[in-house]
Write a protein that holds these residues in place. Structure first.
Motif, PDB file in Angstrom:
ATOM      1  N   LYS A  43       0.968  -1.104   0.143  1.00 50.64           N
ATOM      2  CA  LYS A  43       0.035  -0.173  -0.148  1.00 50.64           C
ATOM      3  C   LYS A  43       0.897   1.292  -0.082  1.00 50.64           C
ATOM      4  CE  LYS A  43      -3.580  -2.328   2.122  1.00 50.64           C
ATOM      5  NZ  LYS A  43      -4.659  -2.468   3.304  1.00 50.64           N
ATOM      6  N   VAL A  44       0.634   2.055  -0.851  1.00 50.39           N
ATOM      7  CA  VAL A  44       1.562   3.349  -1.128  1.00 50.39           C
ATOM      8  C   VAL A  44       0.438   4.759  -1.028  1.00 50.39           C
ATOM      9  CG1 VAL A  44       2.882   4.611  -2.871  1.00 50.39           C
ATOM     10  CG2 VAL A  44       2.864   2.239  -2.645  1.00 50.39           C
ATOM     11  N   HIS A  45       0.823   5.539  -0.268  1.00 51.32           N
ATOM     12  CA  HIS A  45       0.201   6.673  -0.190  1.00 51.32           C
ATOM     13  C   HIS A  45       1.071   7.811  -0.330  1.00 51.32           C
ATOM     14  CE1 HIS A  45      -3.042   9.457   2.200  1.00 51.32           C
ATOM     15  NE2 HIS A  45      -2.814   9.996   1.026  1.00 51.32           N
ATOM     16  N   CYS A  46       1.235   8.603  -1.333  1.00 54.87           N
ATOM     17  CA  CYS A  46       1.974   9.866  -1.339  1.00 54.87           C
ATOM     18  C   CYS A  46       1.280  11.163  -1.412  1.00 54.87           C
ATOM     19  CB  CYS A  46       2.840   9.682  -2.773  1.00 54.87           C
ATOM     20  SG  CYS A  46       3.907   8.347  -2.845  1.00 54.87           S
ATOM     21  N   ARG A  47       1.808  12.217  -0.975  1.00 53.70           N
ATOM     22  CA  ARG A  47       1.488  13.663  -0.869  1.00 53.70           C
ATOM     23  C   ARG A  47       2.327  14.679  -0.902  1.00 53.70           C
ATOM     24  NH1 ARG A  47       1.297  10.671   2.457  1.00 53.70           N
ATOM     25  NH2 ARG A  47       1.992  10.688   4.597  1.00 53.70           N
ATOM     26  N   SER A  48       2.228  15.903  -1.499  1.00 58.16           N
ATOM     27  CA  SER A  48       3.245  16.773  -1.594  1.00 58.16           C
ATOM     28  C   SER A  48       2.426  18.037  -0.723  1.00 58.16           C
ATOM     29  CB  SER A  48       3.415  17.078  -2.882  1.00 58.16           C
ATOM     30  OG  SER A  48       2.205  17.900  -3.497  1.00 58.16           O
ATOM     31  N   PHE A  49       3.254  19.087  -1.020  1.00 58.96           N
ATOM     32  CA  PHE A  49       2.359  20.316  -0.326  1.00 58.96           C
ATOM     33  C   PHE A  49       1.214  20.663  -0.717  1.00 58.96           C
ATOM     34  CE2 PHE A  49       1.593  24.929  -0.365  1.00 58.96           C
ATOM     35  CZ  PHE A  49       1.561  25.360   1.166  1.00 58.96           C
ATOM     36  N   CYS A  81       5.900   9.872   0.971  1.00 57.06           N
ATOM     37  CA  CYS A  81       5.105   8.667   0.808  1.00 57.06           C
ATOM     38  C   CYS A  81       5.163   7.803   2.149  1.00 57.06           C
ATOM     39  CB  CYS A  81       5.596   8.064  -0.291  1.00 57.06           C
ATOM     40  SG  CYS A  81       5.565   9.020  -1.789  1.00 57.06           S
ATOM     41  N   ASP A  82       4.137   7.077   2.475  1.00 61.88           N
ATOM     42  CA  ASP A  82       3.730   5.989   3.367  1.00 61.88           C
ATOM     43  C   ASP A  82       3.520   4.701   2.670  1.00 61.88           C
ATOM     44  OD1 ASP A  82       3.797   8.003   5.437  1.00 61.88           O
ATOM     45  OD2 ASP A  82       1.513   8.411   4.834  1.00 61.88           O
ATOM     46  N   LEU A  83       4.431   3.827   2.934  1.00 60.27           N
ATOM     47  CA  LEU A  83       4.248   2.362   2.376  1.00 60.27           C
ATOM     48  C   LEU A  83       4.072   1.577   3.680  1.00 60.27           C
ATOM     49  CD1 LEU A  83       6.033   3.864   0.313  1.00 60.27           C
ATOM     50  CD2 LEU A  83       7.230   1.584   0.073  1.00 60.27           C
ATOM     51  N   TYR A  92       4.136  -4.009   8.530  1.00 64.09           N
ATOM     52  CA  TYR A  92       5.296  -3.143   8.469  1.00 64.09           C
ATOM     53  C   TYR A  92       4.925  -1.951   7.566  1.00 64.09           C
ATOM     54  CZ  TYR A  92       7.895  -7.883   9.100  1.00 64.09           C
ATOM     55  OH  TYR A  92       8.184  -8.871   9.483  1.00 64.09           O
ATOM     56  N   GLN A  93       5.926  -0.726   7.964  1.00 67.99           N
ATOM     57  CA  GLN A  93       5.411   0.504   7.283  1.00 67.99           C
ATOM     58  C   GLN A  93       6.808   1.191   7.234  1.00 67.99           C
ATOM     59  OE1 GLN A  93       5.635   3.666   8.830  1.00 67.99           O
ATOM     60  NE2 GLN A  93       6.244   3.169  10.898  1.00 67.99           N
ATOM     61  N   ARG A  94       6.670   2.185   6.401  1.00 64.89           N
ATOM     62  CA  ARG A  94       7.732   3.218   6.500  1.00 64.89           C
ATOM     63  C   ARG A  94       7.272   4.518   5.788  1.00 64.89           C
ATOM     64  NH1 ARG A  94      13.144   2.929   8.493  1.00 64.89           N
ATOM     65  NH2 ARG A  94      13.672   5.234   8.129  1.00 64.89           N
ATOM     66  N   SER A  95       7.574   5.465   6.421  1.00 68.43           N
ATOM     67  CA  SER A  95       7.253   6.943   5.821  1.00 68.43           C
ATOM     68  C   SER A  95       8.695   7.725   5.522  1.00 68.43           C
ATOM     69  CB  SER A  95       6.510   7.652   6.615  1.00 68.43           C
ATOM     70  OG  SER A  95       5.396   7.191   7.019  1.00 68.43           O
ATOM     71  N   TYR A 133      16.028   2.116   2.995  1.00 66.62           N
ATOM     72  CA  TYR A 133      15.232   2.191   4.275  1.00 66.62           C
ATOM     73  C   TYR A 133      14.986   0.618   4.689  1.00 66.62           C
ATOM     74  CZ  TYR A 133      14.252   6.954   3.157  1.00 66.62           C
ATOM     75  OH  TYR A 133      14.613   8.217   2.619  1.00 66.62           O
ATOM     76  N   TYR A 134      14.887   0.438   5.989  1.00 66.35           N
ATOM     77  CA  TYR A 134      14.470  -0.869   6.302  1.00 66.35           C
ATOM     78  C   TYR A 134      12.938  -0.796   6.816  1.00 66.35           C
ATOM     79  CZ  TYR A 134      19.315  -2.914   6.514  1.00 66.35           C
ATOM     80  OH  TYR A 134      20.501  -3.269   6.105  1.00 66.35           O
ATOM     81  N   TRP A 135      12.110  -1.713   6.826  1.00 67.21           N
ATOM     82  CA  TRP A 135      10.758  -1.807   7.351  1.00 67.21           C
ATOM     83  C   TRP A 135      10.916  -1.417   8.869  1.00 67.21           C
ATOM     84  CZ3 TRP A 135       7.115  -1.246   3.957  1.00 67.21           C
ATOM     85  CH2 TRP A 135       7.359  -1.469   2.585  1.00 67.21           C
TER      86      TRP A 135
END
Length: 138
Positions: A43-49, A81-83, A92-95, A133-135
């Motif tokens: 699952k991927v969620h990306c955003r900018s300003f 982005c948040d994965l 698991y997650q990573r931002s 990045y590690y999870w």
């Protein structure tokens, strides 16, 4: 004062002229699911300003998710982005910042983020992948 105005006008004219005329190809950020052990959904969620690209789900062995854009001037372009993915009895997650614009502007950059079971890797402009990045276990 007049000199600074002329310089700024030239910068904006070049940037918007290149972008609109197609002389500056859009930059692209790609996310691919290589979670071979768990074969879970990424699952991927990306955003900018000023843009929220909403959550996207990428199944294992399916086409990647990508988006393209032109840089703004002076580091104004960025995408955080948040994965997320599920392993065996654990999530698991990573931002992270998946893209940061160049000082002036960048044309045709390709950032490929590859989510694997052990970590998240990045290939910039078709160069070899590097572990980024590690999870983090939730």
């Amino acid at each position: 004062m007049n000199l600074w105005f002329n310089i700024l006008f030239l910068i904006f004219a070049l940037y918007f002229g290149f972008s609109e005329a197609g002389l500056c190809p859009k930059n692209t950020v790609v996310f691919q699911n290589s979670l071979a052990l768990s074969q879970s959904t990424l699952k991927v969620h990306c955003r900018s300003f000023d843009d929220d690209l909403r959550p996207h789900s990428i199944l294992f062995k399916t086409p990647p998710y990508n988006f393209s854009f032109h840089d703004d001037v002076a580091f104004a372009t960025w995408f955080d982005c948040d994965l997320f993915h599920k392993g065996e009895n654990v999530e698991y997650q990573r931002s992270f910042r998946a893209y940061r614009g160049a000082y002036f502007f960048r044309c045709g950059a390709l950032y490929v983020w590859n989510a694997r079971d052990d970590a998240i890797y990045l290939s910039k402009n078709r160069k070899p992948e590097k572990l980024m990045y590690y999870w983090i276990k939730d």
